[in-house]
Design a protein around this motif. Structure first.
Motif, PDB file in Angstrom:
ATOM      1  N   LEU A   3       0.845  -1.188   0.000  1.00 35.91           N
ATOM      2  CA  LEU A   3       0.000   0.000   0.000  1.00 35.91           C
ATOM      3  C   LEU A   3       0.880   1.237   0.000  1.00 35.91           C
ATOM      4  O   LEU A   3       1.867   1.287   0.738  1.00 35.91           O
ATOM      5  N   VAL A   4       0.518   2.207  -0.814  1.00 36.24           N
ATOM      6  CA  VAL A   4       1.188   3.508  -0.809  1.00 36.24           C
ATOM      7  C   VAL A   4       0.115   4.582  -0.631  1.00 36.24           C
ATOM      8  O   VAL A   4      -0.868   4.615  -1.380  1.00 36.24           O
ATOM      9  N   ILE A   5       0.288   5.436   0.376  1.00 36.09           N
ATOM     10  CA  ILE A   5      -0.635   6.542   0.620  1.00 36.09           C
ATOM     11  C   ILE A   5       0.114   7.850   0.402  1.00 36.09           C
ATOM     12  O   ILE A   5       1.138   8.100   1.060  1.00 36.09           O
ATOM     13  N   ARG A   6      -0.403   8.652  -0.512  1.00 36.80           N
ATOM     14  CA  ARG A   6       0.179   9.978  -0.756  1.00 36.80           C
ATOM     15  C   ARG A   6      -0.702  11.007  -0.060  1.00 36.80           C
ATOM     16  O   ARG A   6      -1.890  11.125  -0.366  1.00 36.80           O
ATOM     17  N   ALA A   7      -0.104  11.723   0.872  1.00 33.82           N
ATOM     18  CA  ALA A   7      -0.863  12.650   1.714  1.00 33.82           C
ATOM     19  C   ALA A   7      -0.293  14.054   1.591  1.00 33.82           C
ATOM     20  O   ALA A   7       0.827  14.315   2.056  1.00 33.82           O
ATOM     21  N   PRO A   8      -1.029  15.000   0.977  1.00 28.52           N
ATOM     22  CA  PRO A   8      -0.564  16.398   0.966  1.00 28.52           C
ATOM     23  C   PRO A   8      -0.416  16.961   2.370  1.00 28.52           C
ATOM     24  O   PRO A   8       0.354  17.887   2.584  1.00 28.52           O
ATOM     25  N   ARG A   9      -1.165  16.358   3.334  1.00 26.12           N
ATOM     26  CA  ARG A   9      -1.083  16.804   4.725  1.00 26.12           C
ATOM     27  C   ARG A   9      -1.051  15.561   5.613  1.00 26.12           C
ATOM     28  O   ARG A   9      -1.915  14.680   5.499  1.00 26.12           O
ATOM     29  N   ALA A  10      -0.069  15.481   6.486  1.00 29.40           N
ATOM     30  CA  ALA A  10       0.041  14.354   7.410  1.00 29.40           C
ATOM     31  C   ALA A  10       0.748  14.836   8.669  1.00 29.40           C
ATOM     32  O   ALA A  10       1.557  15.769   8.634  1.00 29.40           O
ATOM     33  N   ILE A  11       0.439  14.200   9.797  1.00 17.64           N
ATOM     34  CA  ILE A  11       1.130  14.499  11.050  1.00 17.64           C
ATOM     35  C   ILE A  11       2.187  13.428  11.269  1.00 17.64           C
ATOM     36  O   ILE A  11       1.881  12.263  11.525  1.00 17.64           O
ATOM     37  N   THR A  12       3.437  13.826  11.121  1.00 19.74           N
ATOM     38  CA  THR A  12       4.568  12.941  11.409  1.00 19.74           C
ATOM     39  C   THR A  12       5.426  13.635  12.453  1.00 19.74           C
ATOM     40  O   THR A  12       5.813  14.786  12.272  1.00 19.74           O
ATOM     41  N   GLY A  13       5.704  12.945  13.538  1.00 15.42           N
ATOM     42  CA  GLY A  13       6.399  13.612  14.632  1.00 15.42           C
ATOM     43  C   GLY A  13       5.522  14.707  15.203  1.00 15.42           C
ATOM     44  O   GLY A  13       4.338  14.513  15.460  1.00 15.42           O
ATOM     45  N   ASP A  14       6.100  15.891  15.366  1.00 16.51           N
ATOM     46  CA  ASP A  14       5.356  17.009  15.946  1.00 16.51           C
ATOM     47  C   ASP A  14       4.984  18.061  14.911  1.00 16.51           C
ATOM     48  O   ASP A  14       4.712  19.207  15.257  1.00 16.51           O
ATOM     49  N   THR A  15       4.949  17.663  13.638  1.00 15.76           N
ATOM     50  CA  THR A  15       4.691  18.647  12.597  1.00 15.76           C
ATOM     51  C   THR A  15       3.695  18.108  11.584  1.00 15.76           C
ATOM     52  O   THR A  15       3.490  16.902  11.458  1.00 15.76           O
ATOM     53  N   GLU A  16       3.096  19.030  10.841  1.00 15.56           N
ATOM     54  CA  GLU A  16       2.285  18.668   9.680  1.00 15.56           C
ATOM     55  C   GLU A  16       3.139  18.821   8.446  1.00 15.56           C
ATOM     56  O   GLU A  16       3.819  19.840   8.258  1.00 15.56           O
ATOM     57  N   THR A  17       3.108  17.812   7.583  1.00 18.60           N
ATOM     58  CA  THR A  17       3.960  17.816   6.405  1.00 18.60           C
ATOM     59  C   THR A  17       3.262  17.080   5.279  1.00 18.60           C
ATOM     60  O   THR A  17       2.245  16.408   5.489  1.00 18.60           O
ATOM     61  N   ALA A  18       3.789  17.207   4.075  1.00 16.99           N
ATOM     62  CA  ALA A  18       3.347  16.385   2.953  1.00 16.99           C
ATOM     63  C   ALA A  18       4.267  15.183   2.853  1.00 16.99           C
ATOM     64  O   ALA A  18       5.495  15.317   2.962  1.00 16.99           O
ATOM     65  N   CYS A  19       3.696  13.998   2.656  1.00 14.30           N
ATOM     66  CA  CYS A  19       4.549  12.820   2.603  1.00 14.30           C
ATOM     67  C   CYS A  19       3.869  11.691   1.846  1.00 14.30           C
ATOM     68  O   CYS A  19       2.669  11.743   1.547  1.00 14.30           O
ATOM     69  N   THR A  20       4.659  10.671   1.563  1.00 12.84           N
ATOM     70  CA  THR A  20       4.167   9.429   0.984  1.00 12.84           C
ATOM     71  C   THR A  20       4.557   8.301   1.924  1.00 12.84           C
ATOM     72  O   THR A  20       5.723   8.197   2.325  1.00 12.84           O
ATOM     73  N   VAL A  21       3.594   7.487   2.293  1.00 15.79           N
ATOM     74  CA  VAL A  21       3.807   6.412   3.258  1.00 15.79           C
ATOM     75  C   VAL A  21       3.710   5.073   2.542  1.00 15.79           C
ATOM     76  O   VAL A  21       2.716   4.799   1.851  1.00 15.79           O
ATOM     77  N   GLY A  22       4.727   4.253   2.701  1.00 13.05           N
ATOM     78  CA  GLY A  22       4.732   2.915   2.128  1.00 13.05           C
ATOM     79  C   GLY A  22       4.496   1.868   3.193  1.00 13.05           C
ATOM     80  O   GLY A  22       5.112   1.910   4.269  1.00 13.05           O
ATOM     81  N   VAL A  23       3.597   0.929   2.910  1.00 11.78           N
ATOM     82  CA  VAL A  23       3.198  -0.096   3.866  1.00 11.78           C
ATOM     83  C   VAL A  23       3.513  -1.476   3.296  1.00 11.78           C
ATOM     84  O   VAL A  23       3.221  -1.758   2.124  1.00 11.78           O
ATOM     85  N   ARG A  24       4.124  -2.309   4.136  1.00 10.25           N
ATOM     86  CA  ARG A  24       4.377  -3.696   3.753  1.00 10.25           C
ATOM     87  C   ARG A  24       4.056  -4.598   4.940  1.00 10.25           C
ATOM     88  O   ARG A  24       4.490  -4.320   6.068  1.00 10.25           O
TER      89      ARG A  24
END
Length: 442
Positions: A3-24
């Motif tokens: 699974l790959v989720i592309r998120a223009p907005r995501a909470i990672t750590g203590d910040t909001e950022t744009a990221c892509t998350v890969g799941v295996r």
């Protein structure tokens, strides 16, 4: 990737950022920049009006199953949790029959829950008079810690610890690194207050004065100071206890603290006569006290916000009489905790990262669930897709817990959970795929 989720907005750590998350294999394998060329068997592109959050962790839930499943049950509670973006709950040891005060009762509860849970579920044990010999076996069987009361719990089968029993339990837990979680209201103080009766909320509030919390917390902190036992104060309602707790933490006493969405949302001044849906113990206090609790979160004295979801049948709320003395004390809020807290937080200048810290990361840390509460490599792929700017009005009849009773009914809130994922799979409420969790030794 599975699974790959592309998120223009995501909470990672203590910040909001744009990221892509890969799941295996149900875990987060990588967190990359938004435009990273990551490929997966499934690709999900999120819109810009939603924020990808880690699944919330609610460590204070009364499922009441088995024994009082007409109040709630594993299927309904975990559906409500998922609908509210909660992917992990830890179930309290009382209100179910039998209460979780020995390994045999824990196994009954696990068998009851098996195959019926839509999110991951762990269990607390109980510390009650006469079960000192059961604490270590329960710990070894995987409970996350032990709950005790210092006054009547509301059910006779889960009696409180007196001062000697409290110290004995704490010394025993210290020997194997166990955690004691405490309903901190002092029985003597409440026995000396006017009894609750009738429809007047002010009368009920007077029957559970803040001094009851302060006296109990002082006793627990002093014993933690002497024994070195880790303790956690449940559902803090009185902001007057915060200076004492801050001082204890500053000197290294191992004490953590939670509060609940209802203490951050409601005020005593707005509760009308006979509105027993608002009855809980400790009680919802005045507006100035609510602001002290928000300040406690800002200062870091309060670690986390969890629901204390404690539902019952409508009859037990005594809507027929509106008598606060007779009604069951508990607020059902498992599904609406995130929007309730976000509604108050954004009004006070907090961010979604703050809310995630209070409702996901810190509860997970408190119980040692290292793979929960964060969007980070190695963590379970548990996600909440949250639309923070979408508003709605709570309709208790549409909430997914068992009985259509909620103090939040008709309340406008900000933030809608669009989707919940558990270990890389969407939670639909149809086929349950939650797991039963055990505490893991470090």
């Amino acid at each position: 990737m599975d699974l790959v989720i592309r998120a223009p907005r995501a909470i990672t750590g203590d910040t909001e950022t744009a990221c892509t998350v890969g799941v295996r294999d149900g875990r987060i394998a990588t967190v990359e920049p938004y435009d990273a060329p990551l490929e997966g068997a499934r690709q999900v592109e999120l819109d810009g009006d939603v924020v990808l959050l880690p699944g919330l962790v609610d460590t204070h839930v009364h499922v009441n199953d088995p024994g009082r499943s007409e109040w709630e049950g594993f299927e309904t509670a975990t559906r409500a949790a998922a609908a509210g973006g909660v992917t992990t709950i830890v179930d309290m040891p009382l209100n179910s029959l039998p209460p979780t005060v020995d390994v045999a009762a824990l196994e009954v509860k696990r068998k009851t829950a098996a195959g019926r849970v839509h999110v991951d579920v762990g269990f607390w044990g109980g510390a009650v008079p006469g079960n000192a010999a059961e604490l270590r076996p329960l710990h070894d069987a995987g409970v996350f810690g032990f709950k005790c009361f210092l006054l009547h719990s509301g059910v006779d089968e889960f009696p409180p610890l007196d001062s000697e029993g409290l110290e004995q339990a704490m010394r025993q837990l210290r020997a194997f690194g166990g955690l004691l979680i405490v309903h901190a209201e002092d029985a003597g103080t409440i026995d000396g207050a006017p009894a609750a009766h009738g429809r007047d909320y002010g009368g009920f509030l007077g029957s559970r004065p803040p001094e009851a919390e302060h006296t109990a917390i002082e006793r627990v902190v002093e014993l933690a100071r002497r024994t070195g036992t880790r303790v956690h104060i449940l559902h803090l309602a009185s902001g007057g206890a915060l200076p004492m707790l801050a001082a204890a933490r500053a000197e290294g006493v191992p004490v953590t603290v939670e509060t609940c969405p209802h203490y951050l949302s409601f005020t005593a001044e707005e509760i009308r006569d006979g509105a027993t849906e608002f009855k809980c113990c400790p009680p919802i206090r005045e507006a100035a006290n609510r602001e002290r609790l928000w300040q406690g979160l800002a200062d870091g004295v309060i670690d986390c916000v969890v629901s204390d979801h404690s539902p019952c049948t409508p009859e037990l709320k005594r809507f027929d009489s509106g008598d606060f003395g007779e009604a069951w004390g508990g607020i059902a809020s498992l599904q609406v905790g995130l929007p309730a807290v976000w509604t108050g937080a954004r009004q006070r200048g907090f961010t979604l990262a703050d809310v995630v810290r209070w409702m996901a990361r810190r509860p997970a840390e408190q119980v040692g669930l290292d793979r929960k509460g964060r969007i980070a490599p190695g963590c379970d792929a548990d996600f909440c897709v949250f639309a923070p700017d979408e508003a709605f009005v709570v309709d208790a009849a549409r909430l997914r817990h068992r009985n259509p009773v909620s103090a939040y009914h008709d309340r406008p809130l900000a933030g809608v959970v669009r989707q919940t994922w558990l270990r890389g799979e969407p939670v639909t409420g149809d086929a349950p795929h939650g797991m039963l969790l055990r505490r893991e030794d470090p």
